[in-house]
Design a protein around this motif. Structure first.
Motif, mmCIF file in Angstrom:
data_model
loop_
_atom_site.group_PDB
_atom_site.id
_atom_site.type_symbol
_atom_site.label_atom_id
_atom_site.label_comp_id
_atom_site.label_asym_id
_atom_site.label_seq_id
_atom_site.Cartn_x
_atom_site.Cartn_y
_atom_site.Cartn_z
ATOM 1 N N ALA A 15 0.700 -1.209 0.159
ATOM 2 C CA ALA A 15 0.017 -0.120 0.191
ATOM 3 C C ALA A 15 0.702 1.233 0.001
ATOM 4 C CB ALA A 15 -0.846 -0.201 1.236
ATOM 5 N N SER A 16 0.330 2.402 -0.475
ATOM 6 C CA SER A 16 0.965 3.563 -0.287
ATOM 7 C C SER A 16 1.883 3.964 0.875
ATOM 8 C CB SER A 16 0.018 4.810 -0.535
ATOM 9 O OG SER A 16 0.530 5.870 -0.544
ATOM 10 N N GLU A 17 1.023 3.579 2.139
ATOM 11 C CA GLU A 17 1.980 3.922 3.373
ATOM 12 C C GLU A 17 3.005 2.970 3.577
ATOM 13 O OE1 GLU A 17 -0.605 2.212 6.686
ATOM 14 O OE2 GLU A 17 -1.116 0.512 5.728
ATOM 15 N N HIS A 18 3.178 1.837 2.809
ATOM 16 C CA HIS A 18 4.397 0.805 2.974
ATOM 17 C C HIS A 18 5.503 1.468 1.990
ATOM 18 C CE1 HIS A 18 0.851 -2.188 3.743
ATOM 19 N NE2 HIS A 18 1.400 -1.946 4.942
ATOM 20 N N GLU A 19 5.163 1.991 0.962
ATOM 21 C CA GLU A 19 6.095 2.574 0.081
ATOM 22 C C GLU A 19 6.602 3.684 0.555
ATOM 23 O OE1 GLU A 19 3.951 0.886 -4.282
ATOM 24 O OE2 GLU A 19 3.998 3.141 -3.627
ATOM 25 N N ARG A 20 5.889 4.475 1.309
ATOM 26 C CA ARG A 20 6.168 5.359 1.807
ATOM 27 C C ARG A 20 7.066 5.461 2.922
ATOM 28 N NH1 ARG A 20 2.216 10.870 0.876
ATOM 29 N NH2 ARG A 20 4.098 11.827 1.607
ATOM 30 N N TYR A 21 6.771 4.288 3.612
ATOM 31 C CA TYR A 21 7.618 4.101 4.855
ATOM 32 C C TYR A 21 9.044 3.726 4.407
ATOM 33 C CZ TYR A 21 10.068 1.966 8.666
ATOM 34 O OH TYR A 21 10.741 1.730 10.026
ATOM 35 N N LEU A 22 9.156 3.019 3.362
ATOM 36 C CA LEU A 22 10.415 2.535 2.817
ATOM 37 C C LEU A 22 11.276 3.825 2.251
ATOM 38 C CD1 LEU A 22 9.276 -0.659 1.125
ATOM 39 C CD2 LEU A 22 10.893 -0.574 3.247
ATOM 40 N N VAL A 23 10.470 4.529 1.540
ATOM 41 C CA VAL A 23 11.074 5.550 0.659
ATOM 42 C C VAL A 23 11.440 6.961 1.593
ATOM 43 C CG1 VAL A 23 10.855 7.320 -1.118
ATOM 44 C CG2 VAL A 23 10.026 4.803 -1.473
ATOM 45 N N GLU A 24 10.576 7.017 2.376
ATOM 46 C CA GLU A 24 10.584 8.494 3.164
ATOM 47 C C GLU A 24 11.096 8.388 4.573
ATOM 48 O OE1 GLU A 24 6.892 10.465 2.727
ATOM 49 O OE2 GLU A 24 6.964 10.141 0.626
ATOM 50 N N GLU A 25 10.884 7.128 5.198
ATOM 51 C CA GLU A 25 11.605 7.047 6.473
ATOM 52 C C GLU A 25 12.557 6.225 6.550
ATOM 53 O OE1 GLU A 25 8.527 6.798 9.628
ATOM 54 O OE2 GLU A 25 7.002 7.112 8.221
ATOM 55 N N HIS A 26 12.631 4.911 5.971
ATOM 56 C CA HIS A 26 13.773 4.019 6.162
ATOM 57 C C HIS A 26 14.825 4.271 5.377
ATOM 58 C CE1 HIS A 26 15.520 0.039 7.190
ATOM 59 N NE2 HIS A 26 15.867 -0.018 6.241
ATOM 60 N N PHE A 27 14.678 4.526 4.136
ATOM 61 C CA PHE A 27 15.905 4.819 3.063
ATOM 62 C C PHE A 27 16.157 6.350 2.792
ATOM 63 C CE2 PHE A 27 14.760 0.211 1.743
ATOM 64 C CZ PHE A 27 15.951 -0.315 2.202
ATOM 65 N N ARG A 28 15.198 6.912 3.084
ATOM 66 C CA ARG A 28 15.175 8.469 2.569
ATOM 67 C C ARG A 28 15.784 8.855 1.117
ATOM 68 N NH1 ARG A 28 13.974 11.548 7.245
ATOM 69 N NH2 ARG A 28 14.060 10.356 9.183
ATOM 70 N N LYS A 29 15.526 7.838 0.258
ATOM 71 C CA LYS A 29 15.822 8.099 -1.105
ATOM 72 C C LYS A 29 15.072 7.068 -2.041
ATOM 73 C CE LYS A 29 20.475 6.792 -0.179
ATOM 74 N NZ LYS A 29 21.783 6.256 -0.674
ATOM 75 N N PRO A 30 15.004 7.434 -3.389
ATOM 76 C CA PRO A 30 14.228 6.436 -4.259
ATOM 77 C C PRO A 30 14.751 5.208 -4.178
ATOM 78 C CG PRO A 30 15.069 8.587 -5.164
ATOM 79 C CD PRO A 30 15.804 8.458 -3.981
ATOM 80 N N VAL A 31 13.672 4.220 -4.174
ATOM 81 C CA VAL A 31 14.088 2.857 -4.135
ATOM 82 C C VAL A 31 13.526 2.174 -5.294
ATOM 83 C CG1 VAL A 31 13.177 0.757 -3.099
ATOM 84 C CG2 VAL A 31 13.731 2.772 -1.661
#
Lengths: 514, 514
Positions: free
Chosen positions: A351-367
């Motif tokens: 879901a969008s929330e999962h993608e955002r967690y990975l991109v915006e919180e965990h890695f803080r970069k495009p995935v």
């Protein structure tokens, strides 16, 4: 506007953004649409001739101001209101005013068109919603001028990139008789007289007399035809309109949007990820290099972190993350107390929330996420080898240990295992901050038997697939490609929030105006 | 294919065009779609390893040759038939053969895909009609590879030209609720369930519940929306698909085709003609400069006068001819004994035979015809001033005496009179040898009152026109533009005879395959 030396005569034509009068002189901010920057026209009413082009003003019936032979210059000047169109002959001079290098001392002004007093774009600070209702006029505002110039530049960047890299622009058909892609609901296209629909004995509508002799729709993707191009010309890209008849009233969906779909023969997943990353960085860099004024305006007025975010994408190495590892990270986050609305488990569509967690919180970069479960992806994606019963090490396509061109990326993940608990395919989606999925791609299944068995397993009608399968019967080759929603890219590059504001005339449920 | 020094190792991948065996060596002509030129692979069976990629051949069910672990090298070589796809590692060497600079001495060959024996593109000299039925595979032939690469190059040239000239690429909508352009029959677009069409009390189908809440169609032109762009951004161009639901089974008509429609603010008819001529010469010159190999192939195989004709267009100053003078020339031809099928008289729409007479026989060069009778052109064209009762000299827009940029052209016509016997408009069509009308354009009527009166006179429904008329109420400006049918241009530049052969997957009556 032309570039001219100070003191030289100059002729500029454009639309009046503002007109203010001081004691001795008038100042007119003029814009011709080519740039966000207005040119200031300085008018000394006594020293400037003002005339009207024939029929410059709409007739009395439309309620506009009059502009005839009888108007004297000082009166005519009053006709030059916001929205009016004029031609100015004068002299380019250095400007004493702050914020502009030059201005024009007007000798003569010809009014091409006055502006009726009900002009909807007069006031500053209109809501985007009001502007959408005036989509035919919003193009004349600073914001939409900037967005449309950037949109143009992104299109040019895309053509330039692919042309420079040996891809051929390939026009796939929009009207299609097949529904094989299955990417969404379709619009029917017909020339039948709906008042006289004949049916056969089984009660089915007869399409023999429809324009194409069968039922047809608007395409949801040019990919399958694009593969025909790539397996002949080597590398192609499409760039054209695409349609989804989904009743989605969101700031992210359009019923008619533009899509870019490159397709390349002789490519593997690593090369494909390299292509995706290189391509999108090229586009963003193009914007930074070629749309400076417009980006600075949007950065100031729309999104104060815009330029910083664009620069971030250009400077960052994208993370390359197998889906299975992504799920592990999300599961760890849940264990660490992070709350998601939807539960996390292998096999789920993120879901969008999962993608955002990975991109915006965990890695803080495009995935770039890869190697998705087979059953959440399309039939044409290449199947990864499955782990033998004895396996304990990485698999997930075996790209974990040595991601192409970024040997340091994998270790930094801090995850060693990758063995997927079920069949995976070589999909590769690029996830961006704020936007989510901006690119969806895959290596295609080039093996005839495997492809056929997947088509059969999914009950896809063979009548639609013979030509697609032929590419696997006649000299099949490894190949892959991706799709980029053009408006998603424009959203990212402009910082705009609603997809209806990055296309001139949006098509959405209940709206086909203009 | 990569450019490599002689003696260097090289890896090439592509499709087999031919494979012939002599005593000691095999010769494989390989092509990767990037160029018309094959690379010759020289194989010494004893010194070359041949292997098969996993599942390189379709299974027994599809009747293809088998390619498994059990195949020995000399046997595997037999699998490399026309249409097969292979990867060759070897050494680039100077070629002793005539007609090619280099060839590749193969060390190893990996077969990506064998080719089933029923491959339809095997034989040389297929008819274009057979190829059309195999449009998914014809792209792999020399002719269609050449046509598609030239098509790509023309698209790139178009974007480059407009970008360099300050035009913005502008995406006008394809789904439209208006039929104002009136250029042809339209395809209806709907999501309604045709098995359950509800009607109102008057018996009209209710469209409230259709996707857009009203009846919608596929656009026949983006011009009217393009004018909205030009009157905001200054200069725009469209380049997208366009649709005509005409039941025309001719070599010149497609139901779905691509069109280019530039639109420019602050332009008059002379500037517009300059733009048309400069633009089309740029495209043709681009082809001559960038598509040499493909043009030489087509010049040899399809049309022996192709390159000469293209060069002719680039080198020639186009004739600029008011319609009224064109009619005079045709009437003189009739008096001189020339037979036309359709009679010639002022006010008629020129038939193909008339255009061809002017272009191919009388002037022997491209002709830009202008100032057409109002009643054979669209409602939006700018009306020329009518001759006062006392007039006896030229009028027809008064461009006769001094055509822009070609002061010598007018006298060479040998015609002095121009007074039109009826109202004329500032239309401007470019007529080409063999093709006929390749561009249709006009200056637009920018005067609100005149435009409104023409809309009223023609009974065009006002509900569709309010936004278009608004551009004339709010700062109207002189402007104009033209439309170019992309496939017409490709026909001209490739020398192909049938428009179905210059687009990958043609849409025509009863045909929406692939």
């Amino acid at each position: 506007m032309q570039s001219t030396a100070y003191g030289a005569p100059i002729n500029v034509k454009g639309w009046v953004r503002t007109h203010r009068s001081s004691k001795a002189v008038d100042f007119i901010a003029l814009n011709d649409g080519s740039t966000i920057k207005n040119i200031q026209i300085v008018v000394s009413p006594d020293a400037c001739q003002v005339s009207c082009a024939t029929g410059a003003a709409p007739g009395a019936a439309s309620g506009g101001p009059q502009c005839g032979d009888s108007v004297v210059a000082s009166e005519a000047l009053k006709l030059i209101t916001t929205g009016a169109c004029i031609s100015v002959v004068g002299t380019l001079v250095e400007s004493p005013a702050a914020g502009q290098a030059s201005e024009i001392q007007a000798d003569t002004i010809e009014i091409y068109g006055t502006c009726a007093s009900d002009y909807p774009m007069q006031k500053k600070g209109q809501s985007f919603e009001v502007m959408r209702k005036n989509a035919h006029l919003r193009l004349r505002t600073n914001t939409f001028g900037a967005v449309m110039r950037i949109r143009h530049n992104m299109a040019i960047a895309i053509h330039q990139y692919f042309h420079d890299h040996g891809f051929f622009y390939f026009h796939t058909p929009l009207i299609t008789a097949s529904d094989a892609e299955g990417a969404g609901q379709m619009f029917q296209v017909t020339t039948k007289n709906l008042y006289r629909l004949e049916k056969d004995e089984q009660g089915h509508i007869i399409y023999d007399d429809d324009f194409f002799g069968k039922m047809t729709s608007l395409t949801v993707s040019g990919q399958l035809e694009g593969e025909l191009g790539a397996t002949a010309l080597g590398a192609i890209y499409t760039f054209g309109p695409t349609f989804r008849a989904e009743n989605s009233n969101t700031p992210r969906h359009l019923a008619e949007f533009w899509m870019i779909e490159p397709e390349v023969a002789f490519i593997d997943l690593n090369d494909l990820m390299d292509l995706e990353e290189d391509f999108i960085k090229y586009c963003v860099r193009w914007a930074l290099d070629n749309c400076k004024d417009d980006l600075e305006f949007l950065n100031k007025m729309i999104d104060k972190t815009l330029i910083q975010r664009l620069q971030g994408v250009v400077d960052t190495e994208f993370v390359r993350l197998p889906y299975t590892k992504g799920i592990e990270i999300l599961e760890q986050a849940v264990r660490d107390g992070h709350k998601f609305e939807f539960p996390v488990s292998w096999g789920m569509d993120l879901a969008s929330e999962h993608e955002r967690y990975l991109v915006e919180e965990h890695f803080r970069k495009p995935v770039i996420m890869t190697d998705y479960p087979r059953d959440i992806k399309a039939f044409y994606m290449k199947l990864n080898p499955e782990a033998p019963a004895s396996a304990s090490g990485p698999l997930c396509g075996d790209r974990v240990a040595a991601p192409s061109g970024s040997s340091s990326a994998a270790p930094s993940l801090g995850y060693d295992s990758c063995l997927a608990p079920g069949p995976t395919v070589q999909g590769t989606d690029v996830l961006f901050p704020q936007i989510g999925e901006i690119i969806g791609g895959s290596v295609r299944e080039e093996n005839y038997d495997k492809l056929l068995s997947e088509i059969t397993r999914r009950n896809i009608p063979m009548k639609d697939m013979w030509w697609y399968l032929d590419t696997r019967r006649y000299g099949t080759c490894p190949h892959g490609g991706f799709g980029l929603g053009f408006e998603r890219l424009i959203l990212f590059v402009t910082g705009m929030q609603n997809i209806r504001d990055v296309i001139p005339f949006p098509r959405t449920p209940k709206n086909a105006d203009f």
